[in-house]
Design an enzyme around this catalytic site. Structure first.
Site, PDB file in Angstrom:
ATOM      1  NE  ARG A 161      -2.647   1.040   3.479  1.00 29.46           N
ATOM      2  CZ  ARG A 161      -3.382   0.872   4.585  1.00 29.46           C
ATOM      3  NH1 ARG A 161      -4.648   0.467   4.499  1.00 29.46           N
ATOM      4  NH2 ARG A 161      -2.878   1.088   5.773  1.00 29.46           N
ATOM      5  CE  LYS A 165      -2.390   4.814   6.728  1.00 32.42           C
ATOM      6  NZ  LYS A 165      -3.402   5.611   7.382  1.00 32.42           N
ATOM      7  CD  GLU A 213     -12.034   6.147   5.541  1.00 31.61           C
ATOM      8  OE1 GLU A 213     -11.503   5.067   5.823  1.00 31.61           O
ATOM      9  OE2 GLU A 213     -11.476   7.005   4.845  1.00 31.61           O
TER      10      GLU A 213
HETATM   11  N1  PMP Z   1      -9.367   4.761   7.176  1.00 32.71           N
HETATM   12  C1  PMP Z   1      -8.482   5.735   7.462  1.00 32.71           C
HETATM   13  C2  PMP Z   1      -8.790   7.128   7.044  1.00 32.71           C
HETATM   14  C3  PMP Z   1      -7.295   5.438   8.136  1.00 32.71           C
HETATM   15  O1  PMP Z   1      -6.422   6.400   8.402  1.00 32.71           O
HETATM   16  C4  PMP Z   1      -7.067   4.104   8.540  1.00 32.71           C
HETATM   17  C5  PMP Z   1      -5.855   3.749   9.346  1.00 32.71           C
HETATM   18  N2  PMP Z   1      -4.695   3.926   8.711  1.00 32.71           N
HETATM   19  C6  PMP Z   1      -8.004   3.117   8.218  1.00 32.71           C
HETATM   20  C7  PMP Z   1      -9.150   3.489   7.537  1.00 32.71           C
HETATM   21  C8  PMP Z   1      -7.766   1.680   8.577  1.00 32.71           C
HETATM   22  O2  PMP Z   1      -6.769   1.138   7.760  1.00 32.71           O
HETATM   23  P1  PMP Z   1      -5.855  -0.056   8.268  1.00 32.71           P
HETATM   24  O3  PMP Z   1      -6.754  -1.127   8.717  1.00 32.71           O
HETATM   25  O4  PMP Z   1      -5.062  -0.438   7.078  1.00 32.71           O
HETATM   26  O5  PMP Z   1      -5.014   0.476   9.365  1.00 32.71           O
END
Ligand code: PMP
Length: 304
Positions: A67, A163, A196
């Site tokens: 990622r 991200k 989310e």
């Molecule tokens: N959404 C956002 C906006 C985030 O910052 C994160 C955490 N990094 C997640 C969802 C969850 O992602 P992950 O399970 O890969 O940590």
């Protein structure tokens, strides 16, 4: 609101003392300095990852590194290290800090540039790796949410699979949650569907069907993927679909997922009790499997 930060405020001084990796050198976090000309600082022009370390093992490291490199491709930034070299740097940073459990945050910025936005003035991206202890971000008891007025970045502006270092929308959402005295905020997408939370993906369970929003406007969370796999293995139907806030109000169970938050049940949304009120049965089953997995599968050992 329960104490989401598990007394993090009290331990900040200790956290700042952990070593960070900065372009090949180790520096104490509270002594590290970044140029004010760095595009990461000036414009949020960079990206990062958040990875969990459990009992000396990194959970789903290849997925996080993939990622990281996907973010790099989307942003047209060439990470100056190969994937194996970043992995080595992450492992060295953890060892330097003698950490067994914690949260690892590799950060890539476009690097030092000039006045104006022109990325071509940034000659060398910077790599920073932080490693520090971190309890589950929202605690372990059922958390409370509000629906906030800040929408998640539209895929027509910044693709959610990046991200990016620019988390301003998420920070503003978190502020609304804090002002409303709840643990976190639900962010809707540009069309009004649930996207989310400020740093977690969201799931609901209704009539034994597990549902979660698509990744059109939410990060393709690695914990989200893990939970989907667990639920399918347990023979639950899983739907990645458009959801509205009313779906959450009328759900039997709601929980959120993230590397920092892990899997956290939701008890209250916009002042309404989630039907089960606390830890739902299916959430509990999935959570148990998740806890087993993080110590037994998809692990990259740090110490020989
Ligand atoms: N959404 C956002 C906006 C985030 O910052 C994160 C955490 N990094 C997640 C969802 C969850 O992602 P992950 O399970 O890969 O940590």
């Amino acid at each position: 609101m329960k104490n989401s930060y598990n007394n993090l405020e009290k331990n900040l001084g200790d956290l700042y003392n952990f070593y960070i990796y900065y372009d090949g050198e180790f520096v104490k976090g509270n002594e590290a300095k970044i140029s004010i000309w760095d595009h990461g600082f000036l414009y949020g022009d960079g990206f990062f990852e958040g990875i969990r370390l459990y009992g000396g093992n990194l959970f789903k490291l290849p997925e996080h590194l993939n990622r990281l490199y996907d973010s790099a491709n989307c942003m047209g930034i060439e990470i100056p290290l190969k994937m194996e070299e970043i992995q080595t740097a992450i492992i060295e940073t953890i060892k330097k800090n003698k950490l067994k459990d914690g949260h690892i945050r590799p950060i890539i910025t476009r690097g030092v540039g000039g006045p104006g936005l022109a990325p071509k003035l940034c000659s060398q991206p910077s790599i920073i790796i932080m490693a520090y202890p971190l309890p589950p971000l929202l605690g372990t008891k059922p958390a409370s949410l509000i629906t906030c007025s800040i929408t998640r970045k539209s895929p027509h502006s910044v693709d959610p699979r990046i991200k990016s270092l620019n988390y301003l929308d998420n920070v503003l959402a978190k502020m609304q949650a804090a002002n409303a005295n709840v643990d976190d905020a639900i962010m809707l997408d540009h069309s009004g569907y649930v996207a989310e939370c400020s740093g977690e993906n969201i799931f609901l369970i209704k009539n034994k069907v597990v549902k979660t929003p698509t990744t059109v406007a939410s990060l393709g969370g690695i914990t989200r993927d893990t939970v989907i796999d667990i639920a399918k293995d347990m023979n639950y139907e899983v739907l990645e679909t458009n959801l509205v806030v009313g779906d959450l109000y009328t759900a039997d169970e709601v929980f959120v997922t993230g590397s920092a938050a892990e899997l956290c049940p939701i008890g209250i949304i916009d002042g309404r009790k989630v039907r089960t009120g606390s830890l739902g049965k299916i959430t509990e089953q999935i959570s148990k499997k998740y806890k087993h997995l993080i110590y037994n599968k998809y692990l990259t050992p740090v110490y020989d």
